[in-house]
Design an enzyme around this catalytic site. Structure first.
Site, PDB file in Angstrom:
ATOM      1  N   ASP A 121       1.023  -1.259  -0.364  1.00  0.00           N
ATOM      2  CA  ASP A 121      -0.166  -0.585  -0.215  1.00  0.00           C
ATOM      3  C   ASP A 121       0.785   1.469   0.046  1.00  0.00           C
ATOM      4  O   ASP A 121       2.212   0.940   0.330  1.00  0.00           O
ATOM      5  CB  ASP A 121      -1.077   0.130   1.219  1.00  0.00           C
ATOM      6  CG  ASP A 121      -2.273   0.554   0.856  1.00  0.00           C
ATOM      7  OD1 ASP A 121      -2.637   1.277  -0.158  1.00  0.00           O
ATOM      8  OD2 ASP A 121      -3.049   0.467   1.721  1.00  0.00           O
TER       9      ASP A 121
HETATM   10  C1  BGC Z   1      -4.551   3.317   0.140  1.00  0.00           C
HETATM   11  C2  BGC Z   1      -5.313   2.279  -0.969  1.00  0.00           C
HETATM   12  C3  BGC Z   1      -4.750   3.236  -2.376  1.00  0.00           C
HETATM   13  C4  BGC Z   1      -3.863   3.670  -2.869  1.00  0.00           C
HETATM   14  C5  BGC Z   1      -3.328   4.170  -3.636  1.00  0.00           C
HETATM   15  C6  BGC Z   1      -4.000   4.087   0.027  1.00  0.00           C
HETATM   16  O1  BGC Z   1      -3.655   5.227   0.798  1.00  0.00           O
HETATM   17  O2  BGC Z   1      -4.731   2.884   1.674  1.00  0.00           O
HETATM   18  O3  BGC Z   1      -6.597   1.257  -0.755  1.00  0.00           O
HETATM   19  O4  BGC Z   1      -5.453   1.800  -3.171  1.00  0.00           O
HETATM   20  O5  BGC Z   1      -3.001   4.383  -1.172  1.00  0.00           O
HETATM   21  O6  BGC Z   1      -4.209   5.158  -4.313  1.00  0.00           O
END
Ligand code: BGC
Length: 721
Positions: free
Chosen positions: A267
């Site tokens: 993530d």
């Molecule tokens: C979130 C994810 C997301 C990623 C990319 C993160 O902060 O937890 O769910 O896919 O950002 O945008």
């Protein structure tokens, strides 16, 4: 390119080039982007060189056919081996045509429409240049204080698994190589991100391995069984180790046991976050832990590009681990057909035609109408078209009904509730007043609202949470509507007129101050682009509410976590009004949620009768047929979600009081009766034992059928060897 050619491409790459494939940066890093190549602020401090960007494997958040083509063209020109970029974005519940938030989609219990919503999102995204979506999010949720519950389909592992499959089918279709109008899916957040302590985002998760396997892993597994190409790690700890550096979780459970051989991405920033978590001294150690745990792509931090080479050179890391990760990424590029056509589905002309087409908007409206849940109705809904209506509240004319993850959707494109109502009635019948802001209220606003309501036959209050009040980092400790809106309700109530509340929000709320002060409550969630039109259809009875809750609405935040599939305890509370002391209860509030899992009203009534079992026993080879007769005993057509629950009365480990095993959504005309039959197999009675093996135990079970988890008919049966 076949596997051998891909492997020889890996051989041709320098170590630097390979490592850069394992890194993902956002659009502004790329020269071809309209605002690209000019990195400022914290991004400038990441220590990323032009050389690294030139070789990067994927880009985050790019969209729009023209923009993506530019980025890809420039990248291919600059990249020695002409390796195309993977374009990844969060297309969570729609691209520009925004569908209801996933929690609302869950409440539709309609897998077909859920799949269709993902298919439409994929079509709009792929024509706009996107290759991979960071969805579905399938984290099981039990704590509505956590802002991200709106991204999940709810608190039940079976239902979440069914929706996980539906979303993956919708996004990916059958053949990503030839169907360029689909996108690869990335299931997230592995694992158990939905269980943060205290409902606070990014907080510690501490679940037992048995609990993880029983409740949390099934939905990720379902997505993988459906062929989901990618997995994203979670920010949290699992068994005391952040998921992103958790070798046991990723290598042993995800890869070996669950059979995942696709691309695993961290993530956002989660690799570097191992430092504040406290399992890495510095970026170098974080990089080593993440790669060793099996994370192929590092999202938005640069520890891989900065340190993996040194780690290989000093002998702390096998280069073969890097090669494996690169091969997985190249294989996904190949599967998406990017080596043949790096622009894939991106097409400016088609983009104009497809994105936000009338058909897509219609599908969004249908799903929005099926997702809303009618929680209370003391005979005032549906409204009559000749009634004079006062529409009051901060959401009366607000386009902020798309939800926090609709970053490409535009509030200006959303049909507001006022606009939706005006599609139904003559403008002279409608008076609109804001009444209050979301977080503040003035006496002037109240007086204007009271003035507006004076001549009305009925009042509709449009209330809710600002979309920033849920979603990522959108946690709340007090999950009531904000005091300003509660005051507005109080003042309006004094007028003594029939009043319905429509709620636009992203979490189950504590509805004290709302449901007890109004005659009807319709939970519309964030219903998406066509939200106002769908809600107006429901208010006027042109659609009949059929949504059923997939997450309990707590009586108060003090009950959390409160969920239907809980244990009985050794001292269960008896009848709600029983006067007992030493039982599991609160002295000040009931144990039950305000509105339970599976609950939702309709403008008609459904009557259950004649529950039958085909046999008194079930065996390992013979299923048990469980049937029930459902009658629409009201005046209008309606849809009912018939739910089957089972309780294993005595297990080796404690079993929940009820577990959803199956459901079916049926349509019934007034007076119509249908017999619904579920077929239950021994496999559905298995659970994880204390030694973590999955099996069933002979003995007594209870089957329950009904319209929600607390109103059921029951019959017992025995599992025999
Ligand atoms: C979130 C994810 C997301 C990623 C990319 C993160 O902060 O937890 O769910 O896919 O950002 O945008």
């Amino acid at each position: 390119m076949n596997e051998i050619k891909l492997a020889s491409l890996v051989n041709e790459m320098t170590l630097d080039e390979k490592i850069a494939q394992l890194t993902q940066f956002a659009t502004p890093f790329f020269k071809g982007a309209s605002d690209g190549g000019q990195i400022t602020g914290p991004m400038a401090d990441m220590g990323v060189t032009d050389e690294m960007i030139r070789n990067t494997g994927s880009v985050l958040g790019a969209s729009g056919a023209k923009e993506v083509k530019n980025i890809q063209r420039t990248h291919m020109e600059e990249n020695r081996l002409n390796i195309p970029l993977l374009v990844m974005s969060d297309i969570v519940h729609g691209y520009k045509t925004i569908f209801p938030v996933p929690l609302a989609i869950g409440c539709s219990w309609d897998l077909g429409l859920a799949e269709k919503s993902a298919e439409i999102a994929a079509k709009e995204a792929s024509v706009s240049g996107v290759h991979v979506t960071f969805a579905p999010m399938v984290d099981l949720v039990r704590d509505p204080r956590w802002g991200r519950v709106m991204e999940s389909t709810g608190e039940d592992p079976h239902l979440n698994s069914e929706f996980a499959r539906a979303f993956v089918r919708g996004f990916q279709g059958n053949d990503l190589t030839n169907e360029v109008d689909r996108v690869a899916a990335c299931v997230k957040h592995f694992a158990a991100y939905g269980a943060p302590e205290g409902g606070r985002d990014y907080n510690t998760v501490d679940v037992s391995e048995r609990e993880l396997r029983e409740n949390y892993l099934p939905a990720y597994q379902a997505a993988l069984d459906e062929g989901c190409e990618m997995v994203m790690t979670a920010f949290n700890t699992v068994f005391g180790i952040p998921a992103t550096g958790n070798k046991m979780l990723m290598r042993s459970i995800l890869r070996k046991e669950m059979g995942f051989d696709g691309v695993l991405i961290s993530d956002w920033g989660a690799v570097k976050e191992m430092i504040p978590h406290g399992i890495a001294e510095d970026e170098k150690e974080a990089a080593l832990k993440a790669l060793t745990a099996g994370v192929d792509i590092e999202m938005m931090t640069a520890t891989y590009v900065k340190y993996l080479k040194a780690l290989v050179e000093e002998g702390s890391l096998e280069e073969s681990l890097i090669d494996e990760a690169v091969l997985r990424i190249l294989t996904l590029k190949e599967k998406l057909g990017l080596f043949e056509n790096p622009f894939r589905g991106a097409d400016e002309e088609l983009e104009k035609e497809i994105v936000m087409s009338a058909a897509h908007r219609e599908a969004a409206k249908e799903l929005a109408a099926k997702s809303a849940v009618l929680l209370k109705n003391e005979g005032i809904l549906p409204l009559k078209k000749d009634q004079k209506v006062a529409l009051i509240g901060p959401f009366a004319e607000s386009g902020d009904i798309l939800g926090p993850w609709s970053w490409l959707g535009s509030k200006e494109d959303a049909v507001t509730l006022k606009e939706g109502i005006l599609q139904k009635i003559d403008p002279s019948q409608l008076i609109v007043s804001k009444g209050s802001d979301i977080e503040a209220i003035t006496e002037e606003q109240i007086q204007e609202a009271i003035g507006a309501a004076k001549d009305a036959d009925v009042i509709v209050l449009a209330l809710g949470e600002d979309s920033d009040m849920s979603g990522e980092a959108g946690c709340r400790a007090d999950i009531k509507l904000l005091p300003a809106q509660l005051e507005l309700i109080q003042r309006i109530k004094k007028l003594g007129k029939p009043t319905a509340a429509v709620l636009f929000n992203g979490r189950p709320l504590d509805l004290h101050g709302v449901y007890d002060q109004t005659d009807a409550v319709l939970e519309a969630w964030y219903p998406g682009t066509e939200g106002g039109a769908a809600v107006a259809d429901l208010l006027y009875g042109d659609s009949n509410p059929s949504g059923r809750l997939t997450m309990s609405f707590p009586y108060s935040a003090g009950q959390i976590p409160v969920y239907y599939n809980h244990f009985n305890t050794g001292r269960p509370k008896g009848a709600p009004d029983a006067q007992e002391r030493y039982v599991s209860q609160y002295l000040d509030i009931p144990n039950c949620p305000l509105f339970p899992f599976g609950f939702g009203l309709s403008y008609t009534e459904f009557t259950y009768s004649s529950m039958k079992l085909s046999n008194k026993t079930i065996t390992r080879d013979e299923s048990l047929e469980i049937s029930v007769t459902v009658t629409n005993s009201g005046e209008v057509s309606g849809d009912e979600v018939v739910q089957l629950y089972v309780r294993d009365v005595s297990g080796e480990v404690v079993r929940p009081l009820k577990e959803l095993k199956d459901f079916v959504k049926i349509s019934l005309a007034p007076g119509e009766t249908k017999e619904v039959t579920f077929s239950l197999t021994e496999e559905q009675l298995r659970y994880y034992h204390s030694d973590l093996t999955l099996s069933s135990d002979p003995g007594t079970f209870i089957a329950y059928v009904g319209g929600h988890s607390q109103e059921v008919m029951e019959k017992s049966f025995t599992l025999v060897e």
